[in-house]
Design a protein around this motif. Structure first.
Motif, PDB file in Angstrom:
ATOM      1  N   GLU A  39      -2.304   2.538  13.058  1.00 53.95           N
ATOM      2  CA  GLU A  39      -1.863   1.623  13.982  1.00 53.95           C
ATOM      3  C   GLU A  39      -0.754   0.622  13.730  1.00 53.95           C
ATOM      4  O   GLU A  39       0.085   0.246  14.188  1.00 53.95           O
ATOM      5  N   LEU A  40      -0.882   0.344  12.281  1.00 56.68           N
ATOM      6  CA  LEU A  40       0.175  -0.529  11.902  1.00 56.68           C
ATOM      7  C   LEU A  40       1.527   0.313  11.627  1.00 56.68           C
ATOM      8  O   LEU A  40       2.753  -0.191  11.939  1.00 56.68           O
ATOM      9  N   LEU A  41       1.344   1.634  11.285  1.00 55.40           N
ATOM     10  CA  LEU A  41       2.415   2.330  11.192  1.00 55.40           C
ATOM     11  C   LEU A  41       3.068   2.845  12.337  1.00 55.40           C
ATOM     12  O   LEU A  41       4.291   3.018  12.604  1.00 55.40           O
ATOM     13  N   ALA A  42       2.321   3.144  13.558  1.00 55.39           N
ATOM     14  CA  ALA A  42       2.699   3.234  14.688  1.00 55.39           C
ATOM     15  C   ALA A  42       3.529   2.084  15.450  1.00 55.39           C
ATOM     16  O   ALA A  42       4.306   2.116  16.244  1.00 55.39           O
ATOM     17  N   ALA A  85       6.878  -1.746   7.177  1.00 56.59           N
ATOM     18  CA  ALA A  85       6.748  -0.300   6.462  1.00 56.59           C
ATOM     19  C   ALA A  85       7.807  -0.053   5.420  1.00 56.59           C
ATOM     20  O   ALA A  85       9.053  -0.267   5.353  1.00 56.59           O
ATOM     21  N   ILE A  86       7.447   0.809   4.307  1.00 57.62           N
ATOM     22  CA  ILE A  86       8.359   1.139   3.247  1.00 57.62           C
ATOM     23  C   ILE A  86       8.596   2.471   3.652  1.00 57.62           C
ATOM     24  O   ILE A  86       8.034   3.198   3.737  1.00 57.62           O
ATOM     25  N   CYS A 102       6.491   5.512   3.837  1.00 57.08           N
ATOM     26  CA  CYS A 102       5.760   6.111   2.620  1.00 57.08           C
ATOM     27  C   CYS A 102       4.802   4.724   1.982  1.00 57.08           C
ATOM     28  O   CYS A 102       3.993   4.937   1.160  1.00 57.08           O
ATOM     29  N   GLY A 103       4.576   3.592   2.861  1.00 56.83           N
ATOM     30  CA  GLY A 103       3.827   2.594   2.568  1.00 56.83           C
ATOM     31  C   GLY A 103       3.962   1.370   3.524  1.00 56.83           C
ATOM     32  O   GLY A 103       4.774   1.542   4.280  1.00 56.83           O
ATOM     33  N   THR A 108       0.851  -1.094  -0.248  1.00 54.60           N
ATOM     34  CA  THR A 108       0.037  -0.010   0.094  1.00 54.60           C
ATOM     35  C   THR A 108       1.106   1.076   0.091  1.00 54.60           C
ATOM     36  O   THR A 108       2.118   1.210   0.288  1.00 54.60           O
ATOM     37  N   GLU A 109       0.300   2.495  -0.604  1.00 55.47           N
ATOM     38  CA  GLU A 109       1.077   3.547  -0.165  1.00 55.47           C
ATOM     39  C   GLU A 109       0.660   4.108   1.280  1.00 55.47           C
ATOM     40  O   GLU A 109      -0.138   3.385   2.130  1.00 55.47           O
TER      41      GLU A 109
END
Length: 272
Positions: free
Chosen positions: A202-205, A233-234, A242-243, A152-153
């Motif tokens: 939440e995934l990004l955190a 995470a990208i 960024c994704g 995903t972005e």
């Protein structure tokens, strides 16, 4: 080793201007594969001579102007184009932008400016080719692995879905591109049957840990499949996220094996 010269197609319907441009290009060490004066001839020569770059006058005599010719060439042959332009109306310039030229140079053409624009266009085209090759190479690898892969972005809209992920989610890649992850990835708790919420923030955190715990299943239109979900995470070159890349490992065979072991253990106990 003798390097092949870069071959240029010149499309200009004013004879004197065409000759001047031809001289400039030859003097700079490029090879001229043809000089033509109409859009129709430009398309034909692009097909038969396969130039590395086309210098295209926007305004040409005849039924096909330079913009239409460049559009056909871009779609059919992916040859980079530089427009030669004088004073052009706004509508034509807007049409020209849609053909994604790699540069413009104004008439009267000056050699130094033309050479700079040509060098930049050729470099950019080579970088685009390398990027497409890398993307194709990466896509081939991701399609060949045994896990489901979803990318995903940063806002959680899908940019990639491999074949295994297509089977698990029930979505095909063309239809999924641009869709929110939550519209495509449906997870339930295997023990309670309740929906498992997938939260992109939440995934990004929780980049170093997985906030989705427990036994989960992925649900599509026809079946439920037990899966293990991991994600990464990208990051861009500045280490900004960024994704996301999510990996879905099908646990069906493991579950069957575990169930078989439990069955055998119970059977052995009863026969003792």
């Amino acid at each position: 080793m003798i390097m092949e010269k870069i071959r240029i197609l010149i499309v200009e319907d004013e004879g004197l201007i065409a000759r001047d441009i031809e001289d400039m290009v030859r003097n700079a060490g490029y090879e001229i594969c043809a000089v033509v004066g109409t859009g129709k001839e430009a398309v034909e020569k692009a097909e038969t001579t396969h130039p590395d770059l086309i210098l295209m006058d926007i305004i040409l005599r005849g039924a096909m102007d330079g913009v239409e010719a460049a559009d056909k060439i871009r779609e059919r042959f992916n040859i980079p184009v530089i427009y030669l332009t004088a004073h052009t109306d706004e509508n034509t310039l807007q049409r020209a932008k849609l053909t994604e030229p790699l540069g413009y140079t104004l008439k009267p053409v000056e050699q130094k400016e033309l050479m700079t624009v040509m060098e930049m266009a050729l470099y950019k085209h080579q970088m685009e080719i390398k990027l497409r090759e890398r993307q194709s190479w990466l896509s081939t690898i991701l399609q060949s692995i045994g896990e489901g892969v979803i990318a995903t972005e940063r806002f959680g809209n899908i940019t990639f879905l491999n074949a295994v992920a297509e089977k698990l989610t029930g979505w095909n890649q063309p239809d999924s591109i641009g869709k929110p992850l939550t519209s495509v990835l449906h997870l339930v708790d295997e023990d309670t049957g309740k929906l498992v919420r997938v939260s992109i923030p939440e995934l990004l955190a929780n980049n170093s840990s997985n906030p989705i715990n427990g036994n989960i299943q992925i649900v599509n239109y026809v079946e439920k499949t037990p899966v293990e979900l991991t994600f990464t995470a990208i990051q861009d070159e500045k280490e900004n996220i960024c994704g996301l890349v999510l990996v879905l490992h099908d646990l069906t065979e493991r579950k069957r094996y575990e169930e078989k072991l439990r069955y055998n253990a119970v059977t052995d106990h009863l026969t003792e």
